[in-house]
Scaffold this motif. Structure first.
Motif, PDB file in Angstrom:
ATOM      1  N   LEU A  64       0.839  -1.197   0.000  1.00  0.00           N
ATOM      2  CA  LEU A  64       0.000   0.000   0.000  1.00  0.00           C
ATOM      3  C   LEU A  64       0.875   1.247   0.000  1.00  0.00           C
ATOM      4  CD1 LEU A  64      -2.779  -0.788   2.652  1.00  0.00           C
ATOM      5  CD2 LEU A  64      -2.856  -1.134   0.178  1.00  0.00           C
ATOM      6  N   LYS A  65       0.659   2.127  -0.966  1.00  0.00           N
ATOM      7  CA  LYS A  65       1.333   3.420  -0.945  1.00  0.00           C
ATOM      8  C   LYS A  65       0.362   4.433  -0.365  1.00  0.00           C
ATOM      9  CE  LYS A  65       4.176   6.675  -3.456  1.00  0.00           C
ATOM     10  NZ  LYS A  65       4.869   7.035  -4.704  1.00  0.00           N
ATOM     11  N   LEU A  66       0.616   4.836   0.871  1.00  0.00           N
ATOM     12  CA  LEU A  66      -0.250   5.761   1.586  1.00  0.00           C
ATOM     13  C   LEU A  66       0.510   7.065   1.828  1.00  0.00           C
ATOM     14  CD1 LEU A  66      -1.656   3.295   4.288  1.00  0.00           C
ATOM     15  CD2 LEU A  66      -2.675   3.881   2.072  1.00  0.00           C
ATOM     16  N   SER A  67      -0.215   8.178   1.797  1.00  0.00           N
ATOM     17  CA  SER A  67       0.380   9.486   2.093  1.00  0.00           C
ATOM     18  C   SER A  67      -0.160   9.988   3.418  1.00  0.00           C
ATOM     19  CB  SER A  67       0.050  10.488   0.982  1.00  0.00           C
ATOM     20  OG  SER A  67       0.588  10.065  -0.251  1.00  0.00           O
ATOM     21  N   PHE A  68       0.729  10.426   4.308  1.00  0.00           N
ATOM     22  CA  PHE A  68       0.354  10.911   5.636  1.00  0.00           C
ATOM     23  C   PHE A  68       0.737  12.378   5.761  1.00  0.00           C
ATOM     24  CE2 PHE A  68       0.806   6.377   6.007  1.00  0.00           C
ATOM     25  CZ  PHE A  68      -0.192   5.988   6.901  1.00  0.00           C
ATOM     26  N   HIS A  69      -0.205  13.199   6.244  1.00  0.00           N
ATOM     27  CA  HIS A  69       0.040  14.638   6.344  1.00  0.00           C
ATOM     28  C   HIS A  69      -0.376  15.169   7.714  1.00  0.00           C
ATOM     29  CE1 HIS A  69       0.944  14.819   2.070  1.00  0.00           C
ATOM     30  NE2 HIS A  69      -0.122  14.071   1.860  1.00  0.00           N
ATOM     31  N   ASN A  70       0.588  15.748   8.404  1.00  0.00           N
ATOM     32  CA  ASN A  70       0.355  16.374   9.702  1.00  0.00           C
ATOM     33  C   ASN A  70      -0.295  17.739   9.474  1.00  0.00           C
ATOM     34  OD1 ASN A  70       0.543  17.704  12.167  1.00  0.00           O
ATOM     35  ND2 ASN A  70       2.636  17.052  12.591  1.00  0.00           N
ATOM     36  N   CYS A  71      -1.536  17.888   9.922  1.00  0.00           N
ATOM     37  CA  CYS A  71      -2.256  19.164   9.805  1.00  0.00           C
ATOM     38  C   CYS A  71      -2.601  19.699  11.193  1.00  0.00           C
ATOM     39  CB  CYS A  71      -3.522  18.997   8.962  1.00  0.00           C
ATOM     40  SG  CYS A  71      -3.198  18.512   7.258  1.00  0.00           S
ATOM     41  N   GLY A  72      -1.746  19.423  12.161  1.00  0.00           N
ATOM     42  CA  GLY A  72      -1.952  19.934  13.513  1.00  0.00           C
ATOM     43  C   GLY A  72      -1.312  21.298  13.687  1.00  0.00           C
ATOM     44  N   ILE A  73      -1.923  22.123  14.522  1.00  0.00           N
ATOM     45  CA  ILE A  73      -1.365  23.439  14.856  1.00  0.00           C
ATOM     46  C   ILE A  73      -1.481  23.651  16.363  1.00  0.00           C
ATOM     47  CG2 ILE A  73      -1.872  25.914  14.768  1.00  0.00           C
ATOM     48  CD1 ILE A  73      -2.011  25.793  11.840  1.00  0.00           C
ATOM     49  N   SER A  74      -0.366  23.952  16.960  1.00  0.00           N
ATOM     50  CA  SER A  74      -0.314  24.170  18.404  1.00  0.00           C
ATOM     51  C   SER A  74      -1.285  25.269  18.824  1.00  0.00           C
ATOM     52  CB  SER A  74       1.115  24.546  18.800  1.00  0.00           C
ATOM     53  OG  SER A  74       1.218  24.720  20.186  1.00  0.00           O
ATOM     54  N   GLY A  75      -2.038  24.991  19.900  1.00  0.00           N
ATOM     55  CA  GLY A  75      -2.951  25.980  20.452  1.00  0.00           C
ATOM     56  C   GLY A  75      -4.272  26.102  19.723  1.00  0.00           C
ATOM     57  N   ASP A  76      -4.482  25.298  18.688  1.00  0.00           N
ATOM     58  CA  ASP A  76      -5.684  25.455  17.867  1.00  0.00           C
ATOM     59  C   ASP A  76      -6.898  24.797  18.513  1.00  0.00           C
ATOM     60  OD1 ASP A  76      -7.028  26.484  15.725  1.00  0.00           O
ATOM     61  OD2 ASP A  76      -6.249  25.074  14.258  1.00  0.00           O
ATOM     62  N   ASN A  77      -8.069  25.176  18.013  1.00  0.00           N
ATOM     63  CA  ASN A  77      -9.334  24.584  18.433  1.00  0.00           C
ATOM     64  C   ASN A  77     -10.207  24.381  17.200  1.00  0.00           C
ATOM     65  OD1 ASN A  77     -10.318  27.150  17.794  1.00  0.00           O
ATOM     66  ND2 ASN A  77     -10.364  27.815  19.924  1.00  0.00           N
ATOM     67  N   ALA A  78     -11.414  23.900  17.413  1.00  0.00           N
ATOM     68  CA  ALA A  78     -12.287  23.583  16.275  1.00  0.00           C
ATOM     69  C   ALA A  78     -12.588  24.812  15.429  1.00  0.00           C
ATOM     70  CB  ALA A  78     -13.577  22.945  16.777  1.00  0.00           C
ATOM     71  N   THR A  79     -12.695  25.976  16.061  1.00  0.00           N
ATOM     72  CA  THR A  79     -12.935  27.215  15.307  1.00  0.00           C
ATOM     73  C   THR A  79     -11.807  27.475  14.320  1.00  0.00           C
ATOM     74  OG1 THR A  79     -14.119  28.156  17.194  1.00  0.00           O
ATOM     75  CG2 THR A  79     -13.386  29.690  15.499  1.00  0.00           C
ATOM     76  N   GLY A  80     -10.572  27.389  14.800  1.00  0.00           N
ATOM     77  CA  GLY A  80      -9.417  27.612  13.938  1.00  0.00           C
ATOM     78  C   GLY A  80      -9.314  26.563  12.844  1.00  0.00           C
ATOM     79  N   MET A  81      -9.697  25.336  13.147  1.00  0.00           N
ATOM     80  CA  MET A  81      -9.624  24.271  12.147  1.00  0.00           C
ATOM     81  C   MET A  81     -10.605  24.502  11.012  1.00  0.00           C
ATOM     82  SD  MET A  81      -9.094  21.018  14.724  1.00  0.00           S
ATOM     83  CE  MET A  81      -7.978  21.222  16.127  1.00  0.00           C
ATOM     84  N   ILE A  82     -11.765  25.049  11.333  1.00  0.00           N
ATOM     85  CA  ILE A  82     -12.727  25.410  10.282  1.00  0.00           C
ATOM     86  C   ILE A  82     -12.128  26.484   9.380  1.00  0.00           C
ATOM     87  CG2 ILE A  82     -14.963  26.513   9.844  1.00  0.00           C
ATOM     88  CD1 ILE A  82     -15.965  25.181  12.438  1.00  0.00           C
ATOM     89  N   GLU A  83     -11.503  27.481   9.990  1.00  0.00           N
ATOM     90  CA  GLU A  83     -10.960  28.616   9.230  1.00  0.00           C
ATOM     91  C   GLU A  83      -9.834  28.202   8.286  1.00  0.00           C
ATOM     92  OE1 GLU A  83      -9.837  31.307  12.295  1.00  0.00           O
ATOM     93  OE2 GLU A  83     -11.895  31.989  12.698  1.00  0.00           O
ATOM     94  N   ARG A  84      -9.032  27.227   8.690  1.00  0.00           N
ATOM     95  CA  ARG A  84      -7.874  26.857   7.867  1.00  0.00           C
ATOM     96  C   ARG A  84      -8.093  25.582   7.076  1.00  0.00           C
ATOM     97  NH1 ARG A  84      -4.669  22.892  10.657  1.00  0.00           N
ATOM     98  NH2 ARG A  84      -5.192  22.703  12.867  1.00  0.00           N
ATOM     99  N   PHE A  85      -9.273  25.026   7.112  1.00  0.00           N
ATOM    100  CA  PHE A  85      -9.528  23.723   6.495  1.00  0.00           C
ATOM    101  C   PHE A  85      -9.187  23.720   5.001  1.00  0.00           C
ATOM    102  CE2 PHE A  85     -12.095  20.384   4.579  1.00  0.00           C
ATOM    103  CZ  PHE A  85     -11.826  19.307   5.413  1.00  0.00           C
ATOM    104  N   GLU A  86      -9.661  24.720   4.272  1.00  0.00           N
ATOM    105  CA  GLU A  86      -9.439  24.739   2.822  1.00  0.00           C
ATOM    106  C   GLU A  86      -7.951  24.844   2.497  1.00  0.00           C
ATOM    107  OE1 GLU A  86     -11.672  24.244   0.497  1.00  0.00           O
ATOM    108  OE2 GLU A  86     -13.256  24.033   2.004  1.00  0.00           O
ATOM    109  N   GLU A  87      -7.273  25.765   3.158  1.00  0.00           N
ATOM    110  CA  GLU A  87      -5.867  26.018   2.840  1.00  0.00           C
ATOM    111  C   GLU A  87      -4.935  24.946   3.365  1.00  0.00           C
ATOM    112  OE1 GLU A  87      -2.369  29.342   3.757  1.00  0.00           O
ATOM    113  OE2 GLU A  87      -4.441  29.742   4.344  1.00  0.00           O
TER     114      GLU A  87
END
Length: 466
Positions: A64-87
């Motif tokens: 299996l060729k799988l791609s893994f991407h870290n999209c974590g940001i220190s100090g973030d919450n669900a509000t911030g995750m909505i704001e940056r989801f597209e980018e």
């Protein structure tokens, strides 16, 4: 292909007879080509659980060729995750998104020992209401984009250990409420939910009976250490994959009649004499390499028993000692009793398979470190440059961030933010080369293990019987 992996084969060999039968094993959760994002806060940003997941799939399912991407940001919450989801998430075109948030959403400083005022109680309630609303929006956003969500309940806040650290008592009770909401979201959207908080809490309760200072979380009560991240990984794997062996070679010998009964797929050129059993085989998986830093974590979980057994078993041998060789590498000396019960070769770091797994582990660690360097840019961009409206001018951004830094002087997180801002400016000119490095490492991880035929020999040892 992998469809015969872990199947049950029965082979009877005498001088000129052969019978084979098998049943197929279950398929892995992910498919070849899947792209997996981990959306979260600092527990994801600086965490290891996604590194362990990458290592597991690279060694267990090398096709299996799988791609893994870290999209974590220190100090973030669900509000911030909505704001940056597209980018920050959609740019990877993911097939799956792991979502874990809650630790910052509940506003930990609202929790403490003693009685809370009505104002504090209202703030706690508002924070939980915002969490429920925003995680629901996030789940909807993931699904609307045709992505498969994997919802993780928040990891624990350690309000249980007696370590000398300020305790936001009651914070994990709020995270339990968050967990219950995530489970309801899973039911609502028919999404996979993996509960982290409950098993982590149970690990703590069990071990604290032996040691009141025990913790699987760091000394800040928030961020899991290596043991905590392995437990998170273990719960995820347990929620996605059925338990199975790494591999199994099982042989029943009748030395007097020169017969072998083999319960293993793909054994070739099998030879039997009074002093030697030899064969060739191509193992399709590697053991998960467990270094010293994981010994505590593995001892707390059932991972080794359920997911990391590489079994070599030979019954019917005379009561002697036997030397095992794989590709002329001496693995160990075993007596007939141990061989009858089965040797777990995942414990032997000198096997060719383990050595290959160690190399994949090194690449996965380098991949995680490369991602962490890149996350410095995302962190500052989304957390401290999100209100910057000037031109793409480094000197102006320096001034903007200097003002932000001055505003948090004296805060306990000041040095971390300062280092992160320094890392941001250091990383900016390296983004293209780091992204290229990340792709190269991903390709290397996938291509590192190409299953190949190996020569196995079990020889009567010259040493005395054990």
């Amino acid at each position: 292909m992998r469809k015969f992996r872990h199947a049950l084969f029965t082979v009877f060999l005498s001088f000129n007879s052969l019978f084979i039968g098998f049943s197929q094993s279950s398929s892995p959760f992910f498919n070849n080509g899947d792209v997996i994002c981990f959306l979260g806060d600092s527990i994801t940003h600086g965490g290891q659980y996604h590194e362990f997941l990458q290592l597991f799939y690279a060694t267990r399912y090398p096709e299996l060729k799988l791609s893994f991407h870290n999209c974590g940001i220190s100090g973030d919450n669900a509000t911030g995750m909505i704001e940056r989801f597209e980018e920050d998430v959609m740019k990877h075109k993911p097939t799956h998104v792991f979502l874990m948030t809650g630790m910052n959403d509940v506003q930990r400083t609202l929790y403490f020992e003693g009685t809370a005022s009505k104002k504090i109680l209202k703030q706690r309630a508002n924070a939980l209401a915002n969490y429920k609303r925003n995680t629901t929006l996030l789940a909807q956003k993931i699904i609307e984009n045709g992505i498969i969500p994997i919802l993780l309940t928040p990891s624990i806040y350690d309000q249980y250990s007696k370590i000398e650290r300020e305790n936001n008592l009651g914070c994990n009770d709020a995270l339990i409420e968050c967990s219950n909401h995530i489970k309801k979201l899973g039911d609502k959207y028919d999404a996979r939910v993996i509960d982290l908080n409950t098993p982590m809490r149970k690990f703590m309760e069990r071990e604290l009976k032996k040691d009141s200072l025990f913790t699987i979380i760091g000394n800040d009560r928030v961020h899991p250490g290596t043991t905590g991240h392995f437990i998170i990984f273990n719960e995820i794997i347990s929620g996605l994959e059925a338990p199975e062996l790494v591999s199994k070679i099982a042989i029943d010998v009748n030395q007097d009649e020169r017969k072998i009964r083999v319960q293993t797929p793909n054994l070739y050129d099998i030879k039997l004499s009074d002093s030697l059993i030899s064969f060739q085989t191509c193992e399709m998986s590697l053991p998960f390499p467990i270094g010293r830093n994981l010994h505590e974590a593995v001892s707390l979980t059932a991972f080794k028993e359920l997911y990391n057994h590489q079994l070599f078993q030979v019954e019917g041998l005379r009561n002697k000692n036997y030397d095992l060789y794989i590709d002329d590498q001496h693995i160990g000396t075993f007596d007939a009793y141990d061989l009858k019960n089965g040797i777990d070769l995942s414990l032997y770091t000198n096997t060719p398979q383990y050595k290959q797994a160690q190399e994949i582990k090194r690449l996965c660690a380098a991949y995680r470190q490369t991602q962490y360097q890149l996350r410095a840019v995302a962190f500052i961009r989304h957390s401290y440059l999100n209100d910057y409206e000037g031109p793409e001018d480094i000197s102006l951004k320096h001034k903007h961030l200097a003002k932000k830094l001055k505003g948090i002087e004296g805060k306990p997180y000041y040095n971390y933010i300062k280092r992160s801002m320094d890392d941001y400016f250091e990383t900016l000119p390296k983004i293209d080369s780091l992204e290229k490095r990340k792709r190269q490492l991903s390709d290397q991880i996938h291509s590192m293990y190409t299953p190949k035929m190996q020569q196995w020999k079990l020889m009567k040892s010259s040493s005395a019987t054990m």
